[in-house]
Design a protein around this motif. Sequence first.
Motif, mmCIF file in Angstrom:
data_model
loop_
_atom_site.group_PDB
_atom_site.id
_atom_site.type_symbol
_atom_site.label_atom_id
_atom_site.label_comp_id
_atom_site.label_asym_id
_atom_site.label_seq_id
_atom_site.Cartn_x
_atom_site.Cartn_y
_atom_site.Cartn_z
ATOM 1 N N PRO A 1 0.818 -1.220 0.000
ATOM 2 C CA PRO A 1 0.000 0.000 0.000
ATOM 3 C C PRO A 1 0.852 1.269 0.000
ATOM 4 O O PRO A 1 1.891 1.332 0.661
ATOM 5 C CB PRO A 1 -0.800 -0.127 1.306
ATOM 6 C CG PRO A 1 -0.801 -1.588 1.628
ATOM 7 C CD PRO A 1 0.513 -2.095 1.155
ATOM 8 N N LEU A 2 0.410 2.264 -0.747
ATOM 9 C CA LEU A 2 1.033 3.585 -0.721
ATOM 10 C C LEU A 2 0.382 4.387 0.405
ATOM 11 O O LEU A 2 -0.803 4.714 0.345
ATOM 12 C CB LEU A 2 0.831 4.306 -2.057
ATOM 13 C CG LEU A 2 1.435 5.708 -2.180
ATOM 14 C CD1 LEU A 2 2.954 5.659 -2.037
ATOM 15 C CD2 LEU A 2 1.048 6.346 -3.506
ATOM 16 N N THR A 3 1.140 4.665 1.452
ATOM 17 C CA THR A 3 0.600 5.341 2.627
ATOM 18 C C THR A 3 0.417 6.832 2.369
ATOM 19 O O THR A 3 0.875 7.378 1.354
ATOM 20 C CB THR A 3 1.552 5.154 3.812
ATOM 21 O OG1 THR A 3 2.805 5.795 3.497
ATOM 22 C CG2 THR A 3 1.797 3.679 4.096
ATOM 23 N N ASP A 4 -0.258 7.497 3.298
ATOM 24 C CA ASP A 4 -0.387 8.954 3.218
ATOM 25 C C ASP A 4 0.994 9.615 3.210
ATOM 26 O O ASP A 4 1.216 10.616 2.522
ATOM 27 C CB ASP A 4 -1.210 9.485 4.395
ATOM 28 C CG ASP A 4 -2.680 9.122 4.290
ATOM 29 O OD1 ASP A 4 -3.130 8.849 3.160
ATOM 30 O OD2 ASP A 4 -3.372 9.105 5.325
ATOM 31 N N ARG A 5 1.923 9.031 3.986
ATOM 32 C CA ARG A 5 3.289 9.568 3.989
ATOM 33 C C ARG A 5 3.924 9.416 2.610
ATOM 34 O O ARG A 5 4.621 10.315 2.129
ATOM 35 C CB ARG A 5 4.136 8.841 5.036
ATOM 36 C CG ARG A 5 5.580 9.325 5.100
ATOM 37 C CD ARG A 5 6.361 8.585 6.151
ATOM 38 N NE ARG A 5 5.844 8.863 7.488
ATOM 39 C CZ ARG A 5 6.345 8.323 8.601
ATOM 40 N NH1 ARG A 5 7.378 7.486 8.533
ATOM 41 N NH2 ARG A 5 5.821 8.613 9.777
ATOM 42 N N GLY A 6 3.652 8.290 1.959
ATOM 43 C CA GLY A 6 4.169 8.077 0.607
ATOM 44 C C GLY A 6 3.586 9.063 -0.387
ATOM 45 O O GLY A 6 4.291 9.560 -1.278
ATOM 46 N N VAL A 7 2.293 9.361 -0.241
ATOM 47 C CA VAL A 7 1.667 10.363 -1.117
ATOM 48 C C VAL A 7 2.316 11.722 -0.898
ATOM 49 O O VAL A 7 2.554 12.474 -1.849
ATOM 50 C CB VAL A 7 0.148 10.420 -0.864
ATOM 51 C CG1 VAL A 7 -0.477 11.575 -1.652
ATOM 52 C CG2 VAL A 7 -0.513 9.109 -1.254
ATOM 53 N N GLY A 8 2.624 12.018 0.371
ATOM 54 C CA GLY A 8 3.318 13.272 0.671
ATOM 55 C C GLY A 8 4.687 13.326 0.013
ATOM 56 O O GLY A 8 5.113 14.380 -0.488
ATOM 57 N N ALA A 9 5.375 12.182 -0.016
ATOM 58 C CA ALA A 9 6.691 12.134 -0.651
ATOM 59 C C ALA A 9 6.574 12.370 -2.161
ATOM 60 O O ALA A 9 7.410 13.062 -2.756
ATOM 61 C CB ALA A 9 7.344 10.779 -0.376
ATOM 62 N N VAL A 10 5.546 11.807 -2.784
ATOM 63 C CA VAL A 10 5.316 12.034 -4.215
ATOM 64 C C VAL A 10 5.038 13.515 -4.461
ATOM 65 O O VAL A 10 5.555 14.112 -5.416
ATOM 66 C CB VAL A 10 4.145 11.172 -4.729
ATOM 67 C CG1 VAL A 10 3.784 11.548 -6.169
ATOM 68 C CG2 VAL A 10 4.483 9.691 -4.643
ATOM 69 N N THR A 11 4.224 14.110 -3.600
ATOM 70 C CA THR A 11 3.875 15.522 -3.733
ATOM 71 C C THR A 11 5.124 16.400 -3.666
ATOM 72 O O THR A 11 5.334 17.290 -4.504
ATOM 73 C CB THR A 11 2.890 15.939 -2.628
ATOM 74 O OG1 THR A 11 1.740 15.084 -2.660
ATOM 75 C CG2 THR A 11 2.434 17.378 -2.820
ATOM 76 N N ARG A 12 5.973 16.134 -2.683
ATOM 77 C CA ARG A 12 7.201 16.929 -2.539
ATOM 78 C C ARG A 12 8.155 16.676 -3.704
ATOM 79 O O ARG A 12 8.820 17.602 -4.177
ATOM 80 C CB ARG A 12 7.883 16.589 -1.211
ATOM 81 C CG ARG A 12 7.126 17.089 0.012
ATOM 82 C CD ARG A 12 7.970 16.940 1.280
ATOM 83 N NE ARG A 12 8.247 15.531 1.566
ATOM 84 C CZ ARG A 12 7.441 14.720 2.239
ATOM 85 N NH1 ARG A 12 6.278 15.171 2.700
ATOM 86 N NH2 ARG A 12 7.768 13.465 2.464
ATOM 87 N N HIS A 13 8.209 15.435 -4.167
ATOM 88 C CA HIS A 13 9.089 15.104 -5.297
ATOM 89 C C HIS A 13 8.730 15.917 -6.537
ATOM 90 O O HIS A 13 9.618 16.314 -7.304
ATOM 91 C CB HIS A 13 8.984 13.604 -5.601
ATOM 92 C CG HIS A 13 9.764 13.180 -6.814
ATOM 93 N ND1 HIS A 13 11.148 13.073 -6.830
ATOM 94 C CD2 HIS A 13 9.348 12.848 -8.081
ATOM 95 C CE1 HIS A 13 11.541 12.700 -8.033
ATOM 96 N NE2 HIS A 13 10.482 12.554 -8.812
ATOM 97 N N LEU A 14 7.438 16.187 -6.705
ATOM 98 C CA LEU A 14 6.984 16.962 -7.859
ATOM 99 C C LEU A 14 6.974 18.463 -7.577
ATOM 100 O O LEU A 14 6.517 19.251 -8.401
ATOM 101 C CB LEU A 14 5.592 16.491 -8.288
ATOM 102 C CG LEU A 14 5.552 15.065 -8.870
ATOM 103 C CD1 LEU A 14 4.115 14.618 -9.117
ATOM 104 C CD2 LEU A 14 6.358 14.979 -10.160
ATOM 105 N N GLY A 15 7.468 18.848 -6.381
ATOM 106 C CA GLY A 15 7.655 20.265 -6.084
ATOM 107 C C GLY A 15 6.418 20.976 -5.568
ATOM 108 O O GLY A 15 6.344 22.215 -5.679
ATOM 109 N N PHE A 16 5.466 20.250 -4.974
ATOM 110 C CA PHE A 16 4.233 20.865 -4.508
ATOM 111 C C PHE A 16 3.997 20.584 -3.033
ATOM 112 O O PHE A 16 4.622 19.711 -2.427
ATOM 113 C CB PHE A 16 3.038 20.332 -5.313
ATOM 114 C CG PHE A 16 2.887 20.993 -6.658
ATOM 115 C CD1 PHE A 16 1.924 21.969 -6.872
ATOM 116 C CD2 PHE A 16 3.729 20.645 -7.709
ATOM 117 C CE1 PHE A 16 1.793 22.579 -8.107
ATOM 118 C CE2 PHE A 16 3.611 21.262 -8.952
ATOM 119 C CZ PHE A 16 2.635 22.227 -9.143
ATOM 120 N N THR A 17 3.107 21.365 -2.451
ATOM 121 C CA THR A 17 2.588 21.102 -1.108
ATOM 122 C C THR A 17 1.072 20.986 -1.201
ATOM 123 O O THR A 17 0.459 21.492 -2.144
ATOM 124 C CB THR A 17 2.952 22.238 -0.128
ATOM 125 O OG1 THR A 17 2.383 23.476 -0.610
ATOM 126 C CG2 THR A 17 4.455 22.383 0.016
#
Length: 485
Positions: free
Chosen positions: A180-196
């Motif tokens: 499973p992709l956790t909420d923390r993982g989604v946050g990591a994807v978001t930061r990787h793409l330069g967004f908050t």
Amino acid sequence: MANGADDADGVDLAVLGPRIRHARRARGLTLAQLAERVGRAQSLLSQIENGRREPRLALLAAIARELRVPVEELLRPEPPSRRAALEIDLARAQASPHYSALGLPVVKPGATLPTEVLEALVGIHRELARATAVRAATPEEARRANAELRAAMRARHNYFTDIEALAGRIGEAVGHHAGPLTDRGVGAVTRHLGFTVERVPDLPRSTRSIIDRRHHRIYLPVTARAGQDPRTIVLQTLGHVALGHVDPTSYADFLRQRVEVNYFAAALLVPERAAVTFLREAKAERELAIDDLRDAFAVSYETAAHRFTNLATEHLDIPVHFLRVGEDGVIYKAYENDDVAFPTDVTGAIEGQVVCRYWASRAVFDNADRYATHHQYTDMGRGTYWCTTHVERTGSGDFAIDVGVPFAHAKWFQGRDTAVRARSQCPDPACCRRPPAELAARWAGDSWPSVRAHSHLLAAIPPGTFPGVDATEVYEFLERHSARA
């Protein structure tokens, strides 16, 4: 001149004519004088200058010689002046079928027509073309776009190589390989793409999320709607960024982008490499099940079903079909590459059609426990199909999520030993659309049902770049929140 042909092959006559006229006037010659010098009829040159005749190469060379300009100058693709560009635009607009159908007179952009009047006329025609395009966004146009998109998906087995590769690279970058992709993982994807991500209470009602590209923020509502996975909404929104989407230019473009971001989100939630390993092992054991794929990656049943259709044909050599059907039998989503006979309208669209009452996606609602997974074989005339169906509860009601395969491939799945059998003869009205003769004889003429109309299927597609979104609300929202930047 292409291949040395003795004519102006491939030349835009609408531009060539004005360039000749412009050069003639610059030399101070009348049309009659030029006609005399090149030895041709004035009427012929008039037709050439008005874009209605194509000059042969020899004549074009003679004209260029008398006007003391190179032939290449006359053949340049751009209009010779702003005024000429307006005249060309007006001529093309008045030649369109839409304008001809109005029965209005044609305005000739002669030298006495003021430039500002010419600009106004061209502006009106452009607005007319834009308004016509907006009005064309009807349910019929949407159904045609859906049908074309579904055909393109079928041709590629619903597998998008580029999106899989992109999702794989992002997954590697944030360390998500399986499970499973956790909420923390989604946050990591978001930061990787330069967004908050910011959750706000005042997100416009017409939106699920808003991207602020200027400040690299994604705005979401404080509370997700019932039945929605917050991770999916974030990843779908990020998909527009990752895939480099620009404002859609048509409803078909809007639909394509929506399919792509849905695919992107699913490919991150259920990574290809891990999912294919999981599915191949299950197939080897003859234990394939959408339920197990759902549980292994902690996604919704619908996401797991979608993801299975992405990978089944490409990696497992299994043709497949998918349906999302409401309690009333109306199809909301559909896909197939296994030759199942979906109901369609004259445009070839499936969405909005009603499925046979004997199909698994309809029969599941009659089960004593409608939320238990339902397995069924259905003989559909052109072949027998096995289906696994699950009902998901959402904020908009219950929907049946159905995945089916031809009989020969049922052997790979859990539930293949079901004793549930059905037969469908649709689209023959005698199957389930025409009432039995005895019932009809007793009640025909003595019943008057009040129809529960599917207004979402009848209404015109809302206008705008993003259909149904109030741009003013969005811009006011961003203005309020950008003040904190």
